[in-house]
Write a protein that holds these residues in place. Sequence first.
Motif, mmCIF file in Angstrom:
data_model
loop_
_atom_site.group_PDB
_atom_site.id
_atom_site.type_symbol
_atom_site.label_atom_id
_atom_site.label_comp_id
_atom_site.label_asym_id
_atom_site.label_seq_id
_atom_site.Cartn_x
_atom_site.Cartn_y
_atom_site.Cartn_z
ATOM 1 N N LEU A 98 56.390 64.736 53.471
ATOM 2 C CA LEU A 98 55.200 64.969 52.653
ATOM 3 C C LEU A 98 54.809 63.726 51.871
ATOM 4 C CD1 LEU A 98 56.224 68.469 51.267
ATOM 5 C CD2 LEU A 98 54.525 68.008 53.061
ATOM 6 N N PRO A 99 53.535 63.624 51.483
ATOM 7 C CA PRO A 99 53.131 62.540 50.586
ATOM 8 C C PRO A 99 53.852 62.671 49.240
ATOM 9 C CG PRO A 99 51.215 63.598 51.581
ATOM 10 C CD PRO A 99 52.393 64.464 51.897
ATOM 11 N N GLU A 100 53.868 61.589 48.506
ATOM 12 C CA GLU A 100 54.520 61.598 47.191
ATOM 13 C C GLU A 100 53.782 62.558 46.250
ATOM 14 O OE1 GLU A 100 56.847 61.554 44.344
ATOM 15 O OE2 GLU A 100 57.426 60.319 46.058
ATOM 16 N N THR A 101 54.556 63.347 45.516
ATOM 17 C CA THR A 101 53.973 64.319 44.591
ATOM 18 C C THR A 101 54.012 63.864 43.139
ATOM 19 O OG1 THR A 101 56.084 65.442 44.237
ATOM 20 C CG2 THR A 101 54.721 66.202 46.093
ATOM 21 N N GLY A 102 54.897 62.908 42.841
ATOM 22 C CA GLY A 102 55.075 62.512 41.455
ATOM 23 C C GLY A 102 55.930 63.478 40.657
ATOM 24 N N ARG A 103 56.505 64.476 41.318
ATOM 25 C CA ARG A 103 57.330 65.478 40.651
ATOM 26 C C ARG A 103 58.800 65.306 41.044
ATOM 27 N NH1 ARG A 103 55.905 66.445 36.504
ATOM 28 N NH2 ARG A 103 57.254 68.269 36.454
ATOM 29 N N PRO A 104 59.728 65.710 40.174
ATOM 30 C CA PRO A 104 61.151 65.633 40.529
ATOM 31 C C PRO A 104 61.507 66.684 41.576
ATOM 32 C CG PRO A 104 60.870 66.697 38.388
ATOM 33 C CD PRO A 104 59.516 66.193 38.785
ATOM 34 N N TRP A 105 62.535 66.377 42.369
ATOM 35 C CA TRP A 105 63.020 67.278 43.411
ATOM 36 C C TRP A 105 64.473 67.651 43.145
ATOM 37 C CZ3 TRP A 105 60.702 68.687 48.319
ATOM 38 C CH2 TRP A 105 59.409 68.183 48.507
ATOM 39 N N ILE A 106 64.846 68.844 43.571
ATOM 40 C CA ILE A 106 66.236 69.290 43.558
ATOM 41 C C ILE A 106 66.590 69.775 44.952
ATOM 42 C CG2 ILE A 106 67.913 70.944 42.635
ATOM 43 C CD1 ILE A 106 66.291 71.103 40.105
ATOM 44 N N CYS A 107 67.742 69.352 45.463
ATOM 45 C CA CYS A 107 68.200 69.821 46.765
ATOM 46 C C CYS A 107 69.106 71.032 46.569
ATOM 47 C CB CYS A 107 68.953 68.717 47.501
ATOM 48 S SG CYS A 107 69.540 69.240 49.132
ATOM 49 N N SER A 108 68.638 72.204 47.010
ATOM 50 C CA SER A 108 69.434 73.422 46.830
ATOM 51 C C SER A 108 70.675 73.422 47.728
ATOM 52 C CB SER A 108 68.581 74.664 47.092
ATOM 53 O OG SER A 108 67.967 74.607 48.364
ATOM 54 N N LYS A 109 70.636 72.673 48.830
ATOM 55 C CA LYS A 109 71.824 72.586 49.672
ATOM 56 C C LYS A 109 72.933 71.830 48.954
ATOM 57 C CE LYS A 109 73.502 71.181 54.225
ATOM 58 N NZ LYS A 109 73.158 70.589 55.542
ATOM 59 N N ARG A 110 72.594 70.724 48.299
ATOM 60 C CA ARG A 110 73.598 69.975 47.547
ATOM 61 C C ARG A 110 74.135 70.816 46.384
ATOM 62 N NH1 ARG A 110 74.452 64.769 48.775
ATOM 63 N NH2 ARG A 110 75.491 64.456 46.772
ATOM 64 N N LEU A 111 73.253 71.566 45.740
ATOM 65 C CA LEU A 111 73.729 72.448 44.664
ATOM 66 C C LEU A 111 74.763 73.431 45.210
ATOM 67 C CD1 LEU A 111 70.653 73.493 42.478
ATOM 68 C CD2 LEU A 111 72.659 72.166 41.769
ATOM 69 N N ALA A 112 74.469 74.017 46.373
ATOM 70 C CA ALA A 112 75.402 74.968 46.968
ATOM 71 C C ALA A 112 76.733 74.305 47.308
ATOM 72 C CB ALA A 112 74.781 75.581 48.226
ATOM 73 N N GLN A 113 76.685 73.079 47.814
ATOM 74 C CA GLN A 113 77.914 72.373 48.160
ATOM 75 C C GLN A 113 78.759 72.094 46.922
ATOM 76 O OE1 GLN A 113 75.726 69.304 50.316
ATOM 77 N NE2 GLN A 113 76.867 69.802 52.170
#
Length: 242
Positions: free
Chosen positions: A101-116
């Motif tokens: 996707l194009p840049e949104t300027g918003r922070p991201w969280i990876c739910s897979k890494r959270l689960a790990q």
Amino acid sequence: MRLQEARFVVVDTETTGLPPEGRVVELALVEVGLEREPQIVYSALVDPGCPIPPEASAVHHIVDRDVAGKPRLSQIWPKVLGYIDDAVLVAHNAEFDRGMLPETGRPWICSKRLAQHLWPNAPKHSNQVLRYWLGIDVEVGLPHRALGDAIVTAHVFQRELRAYLEAGYPDDVEALIGFAESPIEVQTMPFGKYRGVPLSEIRVDYLDWVLNNVQDLSPDLKWSIERAIERALSPSGFGGCA
């Protein structure tokens, strides 16, 4: 910002392939919060501007006729940004969806890494495995489609938020992001002659060779090997013996 005050929007894409060459063929957004049940925000098929490879269709079952006449990603992107607004974005394998996707300027969280981090003993960490492992009972419609996957990820992420707080971690969005992005310790060697062998049981000289000669080690594996070497060489370490 406290987690209860934050607005989270789960993003899921279906594509023609991997980034950077792959293009989006479907996009879905689902809003969720610590105490707010998942709500569908947006879902649309997207014309990728190129034929959809059969290997991709075999995963999501979207074919060229499904996207014929649909808008391009650039046409819907202003609307998508409006829905995102001030949200923290969540995706299961965020590196992939963010790369599509194009840049949104918003922070991201990876739910897979959270689960790990939160559930290292889960049988696997895909959103669908976690769905059944956690006993999430939810209707998602078509499997392996953007909206269905986004709904599942939203429910998984809500469970993660609760587990994160129950474990005593800071009630803060930036702390949550930092926790997700922190290194995940790899327990066993994923390749080579010692594949499946715990890193703690592998000779230090071999681990050092891997660090210096194997290209494209993941950051998590690199960190884990370095940690295994440090432990082996410490006064209380026993050294690898495999």
